[in-house]
Motif scaffolding. Sequence first.
Motif, short mmCIF file in Angstrom:
data_model
loop_
_atom_site.label_atom_id
_atom_site.label_comp_id
_atom_site.label_asym_id
_atom_site.label_seq_id
_atom_site.Cartn_x
_atom_site.Cartn_y
_atom_site.Cartn_z
N VAL B 65 0.85 -1.19 0.00
CA VAL B 65 0.00 0.00 0.00
C VAL B 65 0.89 1.25 0.00
N ARG B 66 1.92 1.22 0.85
CA ARG B 66 2.84 2.37 0.94
C ARG B 66 3.48 2.65 -0.42
N GLU B 67 3.99 1.58 -1.06
CA GLU B 67 4.67 1.78 -2.35
C GLU B 67 3.71 2.37 -3.38
N SER B 68 2.46 1.88 -3.39
CA SER B 68 1.49 2.40 -4.36
C SER B 68 1.18 3.87 -4.07
N ALA B 69 1.00 4.21 -2.79
CA ALA B 69 0.69 5.59 -2.44
C ALA B 69 1.85 6.51 -2.85
N LEU B 70 3.07 6.05 -2.58
CA LEU B 70 4.23 6.87 -2.94
C LEU B 70 4.35 7.04 -4.45
N THR B 71 4.00 5.99 -5.19
CA THR B 71 4.05 6.10 -6.65
C THR B 71 3.02 7.12 -7.13
N LEU B 72 1.83 7.10 -6.51
CA LEU B 72 0.81 8.09 -6.89
C LEU B 72 1.29 9.51 -6.54
N ASP B 73 2.00 9.62 -5.43
CA ASP B 73 2.49 10.93 -4.98
C ASP B 73 3.63 11.48 -5.85
N GLU B 74 4.32 10.56 -6.54
CA GLU B 74 5.50 10.96 -7.32
C GLU B 74 5.23 12.11 -8.29
N LYS B 75 4.00 12.17 -8.78
CA LYS B 75 3.60 13.19 -9.74
C LYS B 75 3.83 14.60 -9.19
N TYR B 76 3.84 14.71 -7.88
CA TYR B 76 3.94 16.04 -7.26
C TYR B 76 5.30 16.27 -6.62
N SER B 77 6.26 15.39 -6.95
CA SER B 77 7.55 15.45 -6.26
C SER B 77 8.36 16.71 -6.62
N ASP B 78 8.02 17.37 -7.73
CA ASP B 78 8.75 18.59 -8.08
C ASP B 78 8.13 19.84 -7.43
N MET B 79 7.01 19.64 -6.76
CA MET B 79 6.33 20.80 -6.14
C MET B 79 6.69 20.90 -4.67
N LYS B 80 6.41 22.08 -4.11
CA LYS B 80 6.64 22.23 -2.67
C LYS B 80 5.33 22.01 -1.93
N ALA B 81 5.45 21.39 -0.72
CA ALA B 81 4.23 21.16 0.07
C ALA B 81 3.58 22.51 0.38
N GLY B 82 2.28 22.60 0.16
CA GLY B 82 1.55 23.84 0.47
C GLY B 82 1.72 24.94 -0.57
N SER B 83 2.43 24.66 -1.66
CA SER B 83 2.66 25.70 -2.67
C SER B 83 1.39 25.94 -3.50
N GLU B 84 1.39 27.09 -4.16
CA GLU B 84 0.24 27.44 -5.01
C GLU B 84 0.12 26.43 -6.16
N GLU B 85 1.27 26.04 -6.64
CA GLU B 85 1.31 25.09 -7.76
C GLU B 85 0.59 23.79 -7.38
N PHE B 86 0.85 23.33 -6.15
CA PHE B 86 0.21 22.10 -5.71
C PHE B 86 -1.30 22.31 -5.50
N GLN B 87 -1.65 23.48 -4.96
CA GLN B 87 -3.07 23.77 -4.76
C GLN B 87 -3.81 23.72 -6.10
N LYS B 88 -3.14 24.22 -7.13
CA LYS B 88 -3.71 24.22 -8.48
C LYS B 88 -3.88 22.78 -8.98
N ALA B 89 -2.81 22.00 -8.74
CA ALA B 89 -2.84 20.61 -9.20
C ALA B 89 -3.98 19.85 -8.53
N LYS B 90 -4.24 20.20 -7.28
CA LYS B 90 -5.30 19.51 -6.53
C LYS B 90 -6.69 19.77 -7.12
N GLN B 91 -6.80 20.92 -7.80
CA GLN B 91 -8.10 21.26 -8.39
C GLN B 91 -8.32 20.54 -9.73
N SER B 92 -7.26 20.00 -10.27
CA SER B 92 -7.38 19.42 -11.62
C SER B 92 -8.30 18.19 -11.62
N GLU B 93 -8.87 17.95 -12.80
CA GLU B 93 -9.80 16.83 -12.93
C GLU B 93 -9.08 15.50 -12.69
#
Lengths: 573, 143
Positions: B65-93
């Motif tokens: 489960v951990r490995e799968s969750a981390l793989t899903l999270d990888e998409k956001y590894s270039d962003m900073k936690a709490g950044s505007e960029e990530f907030q935007k990504a969270k809104q995406s479809e």
Amino acid sequence: MLKGHPKGLLVAFFANMGERFGYYTMLAIFVLYLQANFGFNASQAGDYYGGFLFGIYFLPILGGIVADRLLGYGKTIALGTVIMFVGYMLLASPGFFAMQGKVIIIISLFVISLGTGFFKGNLQALTGKLYDDPKFAPNRDNAFNIFYMGINIGAFFAPHAATGVVNWMLSGKNFSYESTIPHLSNLQATPHPFLDKMTNTVQANFAGVQTYTEKLQHFMGEMNFAGGLQEFITEYPTTLSKGYSGAFAVAAISMLVSLIIFTAFRKYYKHADITEKQKQQKAAKEGKKDETVKMSKEEEKKRLVALGLVFVTVAFFWMAFHQNGFTLTIFARDFTVSDVSRFDYLFFDLRSFLPLLAAIGGLILLLRRKSSTRNKAIGGGLLVVGAGLAYWAYSTFAANPKIEPQLFQHFNPIFIVFLTPLIVGFFTWLRKRGKEPTSPRKIGIGMFLTAAGFVVMMTGAFKLQSMTGLSPYWLIGTYLTLTVAELFLSPIGISFVAKVAPPRFSGLAQGGWLGATAIGNLLAGLVGKLWDIVEIWQFFALLVGLTILSGIFIFSIMRILENASKSDQTSQE
Amino acid sequence: MRLIVISSLLAGMIFMAGCGSETPMKDMRSAAKEIDKIEQQSKQVQNKEEAFTVLRDLNGAMKDVRESALTLDEKYSDMKAGSEEFQKAKQSEDFQQTMQEFNKIRSDIDASLAAISKNLEPYKDDKEVKKMLEKLQTLLISR
């Protein structure tokens, strides 16, 4: 132990020890450095690690060609040491100069591999050449056992040196080493929406589950860090990274020491530092008759086939053996009890382990019938001082000491250092009675001993069906058995290559031996991937099966191998 | 003949090592199924040894489960936690859809974990069981 050996062996021994000390200092922290510096996960770090190891053991083929055809052994070895020095300095630079450095890391890894390629196989070839003198020839196998000991003295102290430098850098900022902080910092710094949700789910159902933020805050409290969380997750990895760079600089310095030893004592190996090509050129230049050994094409082919067969088999040995830095370390972390008694901890702390070994050595000297009075006195002294120091260290241990998984790594080199005199003595004892096995037979026995080592692990893995962790003695027992196997196989294999290689391919053949090690390392990584797929006992059973098959294979081609090593060295074309 | 034996050994090993993962969501789903099986197993637990086995298997499944969750999270590894960029990504479809699918699997896992935890309650003070529980406590955030 050194009776009947040329002085050049000591030069090779110390030059090799210096180089291996640097190499293992770097290797001890390399994966941790990649994770701390670049936030790599285990798989990404594993790709760099695997690629680097492949280069280290594969480029000696190129080094062998350069020595055989162009520069000769001595010059190629010295050049290799200089190249390695440059590589280690490059590797150290990002931490000190805040350079952005994945590219620098890749370049420095290549440079180190290239330097090692020039150095390693050719030093083995040069050592072998020292024993072409009929006066020393019977001691060739033992010589490589001693040479091998040098590698392992360097390897034994290296992780402790690396840890020492890193801890020293961390203590400058009141930090202490905690292996998980870089990973936790990485989790904290970048978004992990899916992992966060899953952690909350587990937290809701099981008490005591911590998030990475909570865990980091716990460490901040433990280290009395005055700043905020963001500051901590930047400052700790940066300081740690500088510590790693310091350790790489230590590796670079040890290359210089190795170079100084190798060049300053050249007179002791100068006579052997000549390739067949150089001999021919020298004879032509001086107008003398070419006295180089000429071997028929058929003889050369026979020998190269024998070498190739041995290379294929030993690749399987290295595949199994190099599980020590991989799955056996995972086993140490996940399935071995880490809270041990103070007595058990005696074997994991250098302050107690080394004096303990000295005391055992002293006891042997004291009880040996053949020991002179002087040696008995030295033995008694070692016993008293060693036991006293070990007891002092024991009294300083905490009530329930904790062992780190990487500490198991020191058993292999220390066992090599202490078992080598015993194995050398054993082979000499057998030789005097005309019963010493031939080199290929020793290699075959080594394969079966490897299987025995993994039988120990397989038995332990069965016990894990009903308990969380095994006693550390299971792993220590496996390391002991694998070390005896290694001593039957690796130095003897190098000696076999030195003996059997056609003279004009001496360097290349040693490169081929290391190339087989490279393939073994690759296979180790491939087989290691099965760790998460099959049951643990099945994983070890697979290793047992493969090594037994390899042992059977070696014995099935024994005639070919023994004929190649017996064949007349002077057969003319 | 010897060459054939060696080549088969090598090919077999490479094939077995290649039997890895498919996609993180599929892996997560199969881990959830595994956890469901462990839940059934936990209903039959009669003693501390069986409780230990259940927890050992659960830890194994949670690693996946951990490995799968981390793989899903990888998409956001270039962003900073709490950044505007990530907030935007969270809104995406794309994010919303993935999260919806993830939440379905997560609620299944949640239900199974609750049942397992309850079934093992009488054995949680046993030394070996306790050690396994300690492993579970840090499993998702360790590597």
